[in-house]
Design a protein around this motif. Structure first.
Motif, PDB file in Angstrom:
ATOM      1  N   LYS A   1      -5.981 -41.451  53.056  1.00  0.00           N
ATOM      2  CA  LYS A   1      -5.999 -42.590  53.993  1.00  0.00           C
ATOM      3  C   LYS A   1      -4.617 -42.906  54.557  1.00  0.00           C
ATOM      4  O   LYS A   1      -4.484 -43.390  55.684  1.00  0.00           O
ATOM      5  CB  LYS A   1      -6.583 -43.814  53.299  1.00  0.00           C
ATOM      6  CG  LYS A   1      -8.068 -43.706  52.970  1.00  0.00           C
ATOM      7  CD  LYS A   1      -8.577 -44.993  52.340  1.00  0.00           C
ATOM      8  CE  LYS A   1     -10.083 -44.933  52.069  1.00  0.00           C
ATOM      9  NZ  LYS A   1     -10.442 -43.938  51.056  1.00  0.00           N
ATOM     10  N   ARG A   2      -3.578 -42.631  53.786  1.00  0.00           N
ATOM     11  CA  ARG A   2      -2.229 -42.984  54.245  1.00  0.00           C
ATOM     12  C   ARG A   2      -1.814 -42.204  55.493  1.00  0.00           C
ATOM     13  O   ARG A   2      -0.900 -42.618  56.204  1.00  0.00           O
ATOM     14  CB  ARG A   2      -1.215 -42.779  53.124  1.00  0.00           C
ATOM     15  CG  ARG A   2      -1.020 -41.337  52.677  1.00  0.00           C
ATOM     16  CD  ARG A   2      -0.237 -41.286  51.366  1.00  0.00           C
ATOM     17  NE  ARG A   2      -0.050 -39.931  50.874  1.00  0.00           N
ATOM     18  CZ  ARG A   2       1.070 -39.237  50.997  1.00  0.00           C
ATOM     19  NH1 ARG A   2       2.109 -39.766  51.643  1.00  0.00           N
ATOM     20  NH2 ARG A   2       1.173 -38.025  50.490  1.00  0.00           N
ATOM     21  N   TYR A   3      -2.490 -41.097  55.760  1.00  0.00           N
ATOM     22  CA  TYR A   3      -2.143 -40.313  56.943  1.00  0.00           C
ATOM     23  C   TYR A   3      -2.900 -40.767  58.196  1.00  0.00           C
ATOM     24  O   TYR A   3      -2.494 -40.446  59.311  1.00  0.00           O
ATOM     25  CB  TYR A   3      -2.464 -38.835  56.718  1.00  0.00           C
ATOM     26  CG  TYR A   3      -1.608 -38.155  55.671  1.00  0.00           C
ATOM     27  CD1 TYR A   3      -0.231 -38.346  55.632  1.00  0.00           C
ATOM     28  CD2 TYR A   3      -2.181 -37.292  54.732  1.00  0.00           C
ATOM     29  CE1 TYR A   3       0.552 -37.703  54.682  1.00  0.00           C
ATOM     30  CE2 TYR A   3      -1.406 -36.652  53.780  1.00  0.00           C
ATOM     31  CZ  TYR A   3      -0.045 -36.865  53.757  1.00  0.00           C
ATOM     32  OH  TYR A   3       0.722 -36.225  52.824  1.00  0.00           O
ATOM     33  N   GLU A   4      -4.003 -41.469  58.005  1.00  0.00           N
ATOM     34  CA  GLU A   4      -4.876 -41.763  59.145  1.00  0.00           C
ATOM     35  C   GLU A   4      -4.199 -42.644  60.193  1.00  0.00           C
ATOM     36  O   GLU A   4      -4.428 -42.481  61.390  1.00  0.00           O
ATOM     37  CB  GLU A   4      -6.173 -42.399  58.656  1.00  0.00           C
ATOM     38  CG  GLU A   4      -7.055 -41.419  57.869  1.00  0.00           C
ATOM     39  CD  GLU A   4      -8.326 -42.072  57.361  1.00  0.00           C
ATOM     40  OE1 GLU A   4      -8.537 -43.276  57.656  1.00  0.00           O
ATOM     41  OE2 GLU A   4      -9.114 -41.393  56.676  1.00  0.00           O
ATOM     42  N   ASN A   5      -3.394 -43.593  59.736  1.00  0.00           N
ATOM     43  CA  ASN A   5      -2.743 -44.508  60.676  1.00  0.00           C
ATOM     44  C   ASN A   5      -1.229 -44.513  60.499  1.00  0.00           C
ATOM     45  O   ASN A   5      -0.568 -45.531  60.709  1.00  0.00           O
ATOM     46  CB  ASN A   5      -3.299 -45.929  60.486  1.00  0.00           C
ATOM     47  CG  ASN A   5      -4.791 -46.007  60.758  1.00  0.00           C
ATOM     48  OD1 ASN A   5      -5.238 -45.698  61.850  1.00  0.00           O
ATOM     49  ND2 ASN A   5      -5.557 -46.405  59.747  1.00  0.00           N
ATOM     50  N   ALA A   6      -0.699 -43.351  60.110  1.00  0.00           N
ATOM     51  CA  ALA A   6       0.750 -43.265  59.889  1.00  0.00           C
ATOM     52  C   ALA A   6       1.508 -43.512  61.194  1.00  0.00           C
ATOM     53  O   ALA A   6       1.157 -42.984  62.246  1.00  0.00           O
ATOM     54  CB  ALA A   6       1.103 -41.893  59.323  1.00  0.00           C
ATOM     55  N   LYS A   7       2.539 -44.342  61.131  1.00  0.00           N
ATOM     56  CA  LYS A   7       3.311 -44.722  62.315  1.00  0.00           C
ATOM     57  C   LYS A   7       4.485 -43.772  62.540  1.00  0.00           C
ATOM     58  O   LYS A   7       5.024 -43.194  61.589  1.00  0.00           O
ATOM     59  CB  LYS A   7       3.836 -46.154  62.161  1.00  0.00           C
ATOM     60  CG  LYS A   7       2.751 -47.201  61.900  1.00  0.00           C
ATOM     61  CD  LYS A   7       1.738 -47.274  63.035  1.00  0.00           C
ATOM     62  CE  LYS A   7       0.708 -48.377  62.778  1.00  0.00           C
ATOM     63  NZ  LYS A   7      -0.334 -48.417  63.834  1.00  0.00           N
ATOM     64  N   GLU A   8       4.886 -43.643  63.792  1.00  0.00           N
ATOM     65  CA  GLU A   8       6.036 -42.819  64.132  1.00  0.00           C
ATOM     66  C   GLU A   8       7.256 -43.292  63.360  1.00  0.00           C
ATOM     67  O   GLU A   8       7.544 -44.493  63.306  1.00  0.00           O
ATOM     68  CB  GLU A   8       6.307 -42.884  65.626  1.00  0.00           C
ATOM     69  CG  GLU A   8       7.340 -41.887  66.118  1.00  0.00           C
ATOM     70  CD  GLU A   8       6.856 -40.444  66.006  1.00  0.00           C
ATOM     71  OE1 GLU A   8       7.657 -39.605  65.539  1.00  0.00           O
ATOM     72  OE2 GLU A   8       5.691 -40.172  66.362  1.00  0.00           O
ATOM     73  N   GLY A   9       7.952 -42.355  62.731  1.00  0.00           N
ATOM     74  CA  GLY A   9       9.131 -42.674  61.941  1.00  0.00           C
ATOM     75  C   GLY A   9       8.836 -42.973  60.485  1.00  0.00           C
ATOM     76  O   GLY A   9       9.763 -43.066  59.676  1.00  0.00           O
TER      77      GLY A   9
END
Length: 941
Positions: free
Chosen positions: A659-667
């Motif tokens: 799940k941590r990759y689904e909405n990972a933000k730039e940077g």
């Protein structure tokens, strides 16, 4: 005349000796042992170096094998009496059989033992399923201390060398079981049985209550289980004592505490375990979600899998009676319904553990095939003689494949392909995954017109873009659909799922089941439905998903058997593992009969012995987007390939997403890791038999992973283009698969058998004869250890720098580059840059020759897409390098085909210690020669 006389003599011997405990004719020797449970043991040469052994406690029947092809020739042999033993001799082998016990021993012609059954190691136990009688079967072989064992299919527990190990052979998403092993002693064993089988220890893993258990207060009989239903507040829902950890399937999860919310939960089991025996306990951790386990504060496993698709971890502990070992298992389910279990096998005698053993749940008799070869390739060649040759895959299949779960509309699929072409990213195949049909019409093979208004036009546009399309076809049909009814009225649907009203995961849940692929007429109907609805659209390849069969994910094995029973041939207990073989057979044979002459291509999630003869490749299932799973693919792919099935692939990047990759933000660190994980996996995947990207959201196209100026994008594009540059090499390996029964993805032991240091190496492999592939599978790793096998020098592929063999060394592994090394004597043909496999003729070819040892390579070419190669329409150009003479010989061309290049250019580049030339396409200076099909000698100086 001599051959006829030989057979007459054999027949006479058989007749004359029938009263003395054995008979023989021109086909086989049958021994009737005086002791033991086997009433008869049959030894039948399949070829001079392939021996069939059958043993029955009853009588032999004539039921044909689903795996082994019919015998096509008579194999001359002699039978001689040697006191207590009989000796059957072919031109390549001797087989010694005890007249008392029926125990079999295999020897070379000099009388040296290769392998032998253990005395008393053949057992039968009568059993019955659904009114059908059979036997539990076991055969033990004595194994030498200095051999390594490979094969058994594709498993995900990081095991490479199966010497002294255990593996349960059944089919499951991410697990493909093949009952074949190959030894570094240059022999192989094919165990011809389709039921659940155990290699090694025949016992099932037992619950942890086999130990004395103590909770955290020291009270005997249980562990302390703490259920936290909200990790944010650390709220304890319940603490209770438990003597097992068994939430492995849909039946046992019913024992979860009532009312417990698992969406934000953490559960911990803790206490002490005390063994009842001294010795090595082998543990099996069955896990989904985030799982850690410690024994005496030593972390034994730290894993993640998505909640709906569990995996396994194995570890072992040497334990002593009277001593307590602290156990802690921490589990974060990471979903509403998840799975966890911990089991163990108690110690066995180490001498027994090191032996080779096959146990199967059900069969009428013991059937196995022993084979030898001059090397491990020769053994696998004999396996394919038994079970069928693998075809030359279409050339486009060696290119890049883009897939995702899933392209929801026609525009999505075409838009993706257009973006590849616009960016000039090479691609040959795009994949339409499941659910292109209407929501309630699974099995219709019809596109939903709202999302796919013009399927034929869509396929045509794919072809106009010089690409191919593969489509997902399941053996699953919803109740009430036309195709379901066609199967059902003939008795070809498994009815248990219908009777139990099992609903699938598509909202709001639909009832359906799978067809019985064991029924020949049902297989024909399955193809007819595909042929009527999908083939006319111009589909190029078939993705046969869930062919375990996965009628209900996470059902217990017993319920899985009930869901696929009865089969056409009998109880599913006896035919549990061969469904994928049967399903592929129907599609392959149907297209070969009804198609337009194009090569059949089938991608399947499950597999079995013999699958290679049906134009199949297998992928490793719905693996996770974690470094752990990436690393596990290396030994999984190698052992699958060494099981005799040459075409294997995986979901590059992993399928199931944390799940941590689904909405990972730039940077963010999560996005940085996501990009690096995909980059490293992509590097590795470029050197798998099939180069294929697939997975859940986030989208897996490289332009969705990173921007053009990012090192992830640059690296993935580089390896994509490298794959296409190597197309002459890649396709030549495909030719070798068919013409020489070659294996593309190779454990180091195949090529460096005398170097025992390589036997356990599970993170390096040879890809063909020229590349040692060393994937990087740790986040932020910029170097890694590499072992360089002895008796060869090695070159860095990128720089040309030379490295002596026989040592382990830490090598550089920058973000954008995976370590690749080339052995002395390798010859690598490199073609022009391509956007798709057949864009240009491979002319000129840069021919890299790595000096320091003799070497050879065959450049294979044919018509790329049809079966004319089976009729001799192909060409081979042999390259031979002689180190003593420092000369490359480009030999006379052999064969011809339509469209063949009659003349061409080779740019020969000699790489040596003193001339360290790295791979630099279009820049490497060499010796340019014109070739018209006749021999050319090219000296290095």
């Amino acid at each position: 005349m001599k051959r006829l006389l030989f057979f007459v003599l054999i027949a006479v011997v058989g007749w004359s000796c029938s009263g003395r405990g054995w008979t023989s004719d021109e086909d086989a020797l049958i021994v009737y042992p005086r002791e033991g449970k086997a009433k008869a043991v049959k030894i039948e040469p399949f070829d001079d170096d392939i021996i069939s052994v059958s043993a029955t406690p009853d009588k032999f029947d004539d039921e044909p094998s689903l795996v082994v092809l019919p015998k096509t020739k008579k194999v001359p042999f002699t039978v001689a009496e040697k006191g207590e033993f009989l000796l059957l001799t072919t031109s390549r082998l001797q087989v010694e059989i005890s007249r008392t016990s029926g125990t079999v021993r295999f020897l070379d012609l000099s009388g040296n033992a290769i392998l032998q059954e253990q005395a008393g190691g053949r057992t039968f136990k009568a059993m019955q399923v659904d009114g059908v009688k059979g036997y539990e079967l076991r055969q033990i072989f004595e194994s030498s201390d200095d051999e390594a064992i490979y094969g058994l299919g594709q498993h995900q527990a990081h095991e490479m060398n199966y010497k002294g190990k255990n593996e349960e052979l059944f089919q499951y998403n991410t697990k493909v079981s093949i009952p074949f092993i190959v030894s570094t002693k240059n022999y192989g064993l094919l165990w011809d049985n389709y039921s659940l089988t155990r290699y090694g220890d025949p016992r099932p893993y037992g619950q942890i209550n086999q130990f004395k258990l103590y909770d955290t207060d020291g009270k005997e009989g249980r562990l302390t289980a703490t259920y936290i239903d909200n990790v944010a507040t650390n709220h304890v829902f319940i603490v209770r004592n438990e003597s097992t950890i068994d939430y492995e399937n849909l039946e046992t999860v019913k024992n979860f505490p009532d009312g417990m919310d698992f969406n934000n939960a953490k559960i911990t089991w803790e206490g002490d375990i005390e063994p009842l025996e001294d010795g090595v306990y082998r543990f099996l951790l069955y896990y989904a979600g985030y799982t850690k386990i410690w024994i005496d504060d030593e972390l034994k496993a730290d894993r993640w899998r998505t909640a709906w698709n569990p995996s396994v971890a194995k570890f072992q502990v040497d334990m002593q009676t009277g001593k307590k070992y602290h156990l802690k298992l921490e589990w974060i389910p990471d979903g509403g319904v998840s799975y966890i279990g911990l089991k163990a096998l108690s110690p066995v005698d180490p001498e027994m553990q090191k032996n080779i053993s096959f146990y199967s749940e059900m069969g009428n008799r013991i059937d196995y095939y022993f084979m030898t070869g001059d090397n491990m390739d020769g053994v696998i060649a004999n396996y394919r003689e038994l079970t069928g040759k693998a075809q030359v895959m279409p050339k486009w299949a060696m290119g890049f494949w883009q897939s995702r779960e899933r392209y929801k509309t026609q525009d999505e699929l075409l838009g993706t392909l257009n973006e590849f072409r616009k960016r000039r990213i090479p691609i040959d195949n795009i994949v339409q995954d499941w659910f292109y049909w209407k929501a309630d019409q699974w099995g219709s093979h019809e596109f939903d017109p709202e999302r796919f208004p013009d399927p034929k036009g869509m396929v045509d546009k794919v072809h106009e873009q010089h690409a191919h399309i593969m489509i997902s076809v399941w053996p699953k049909f919803y109740l009430g659909t036309e195709h379901f009814d066609e199967f059902d009225r003939n008795g070809w649907m498994y009815r248990k799922a219908i009777e139990d009203s099992i609903r699938d995961w598509v909202y709001p849940g639909y009832i359906g089941s799978f067809y019985d692929a064991y029924a020949p007429a049902a297989r024909q109907l399955f193809w007819q439905q595909i042929h009527e609805h999908l083939y006319p659209l111009g589909m190029d390849a078939w993705w046969l998903d869930a062919t375990e069969p996965d009628i209900l994910s996470n059902a217990s094995v017993d319920y899985r058997k009930a869901l696929m029973s009865p089969t056409f041939y009998g109880p599913s207990t006896a035919y549990f593992n061969a469904y994928a073989l049967m399903n592929a057979q129907g599609v392959y044979e149907g297209q070969r009969r009804d198609g337009k002459g194009e090569r059949v291509f089938i991608l399947t999630r499950s597999g079995f012995a013999g699958m290679q003869r049906y134009g199949t490749a297998t992928w490793s299932g719905d693996i996770g987007t974690v470094w752990e799973d990436m690393k596990a693919q290396i030994p999984a792919g190698i052992n699958f390939s060494m099981s005799g099935l040459p075409y294997w692939t995986m979901d590059i990047g992993g399928f199931c997403v944390e799940k941590r990759y689904e909405n990972a933000k730039e940077g963010s660190e999560d996005l940085n890791e996501w990009r690096e994980l995909n980059t490293r996996w992509y590097q590795f995947g470029a050197f798998a038999p099939l180069f294929r990207v697939h997975g859940q959201y986030p989208y897996r196209e490289i332009f969705h992973i990173a921007s053009e100026n990012h090192p992830a994008y640059r690296s993935m594009l580089y390896y994509n283009k490298l794959r296409y540059r190597l197309m002459p090499y890649m396709y030549s390996l495909c030719g070798a698969v068919y013409h020489h029964d070659y294996t593309m993805m190779r454990g180091l032991a195949m090529d460096f058998t005398s170097d025992t240091e390589v036997y356990g190496i599970d993170d390096q492999y040879m890809f063909g004869p020229a590349f040692m592939v060393c994937p990087v599978y740790e986040y932020k790793a910029r170097n890694r250890d590499v072992y360089f096998p002895e008796n060869k020098g090695w070159y860095n592929f990128y720089t040309g720098q030379h490295q002596e063999g026989g040592i382990k060394k830490r090598v550089d592994a920058p973000y954008e580059q995976m370590p690749l090394f080339v052995p002395e004597g390798a010859i690598i043909p490199v073609g022009p840059e391509l956007q798709y496999a057949n864009e240009k003729k491979p002319d000129p070819i840069d021919l890299y020759v790595y000096m320091g040892a003799d070497g050879s390579f065959e450049l294979y070419e044919d018509e790329n897409v049809n079966y004319n190669y089976e009729k001799g329409r192909f060409a081979i150009i042999p390259f031979t390098y002689n180190e003593k003479e420092k000369k490359l010989v480009i030999g006379d061309r052999e064969g011809e085909f339509d469209g063949m290049l009659e003349s061409r250019k080779f740019n020969v580049i000699f790489v040596s210690k003193n001339n360290p030339v790295g791979f630099k396409p279009d820049m490497a200076k060499g010796i340019l020669v014109e070739y018209d099909g006749t021999r050319i000698d090219v000296p290095a100086n």
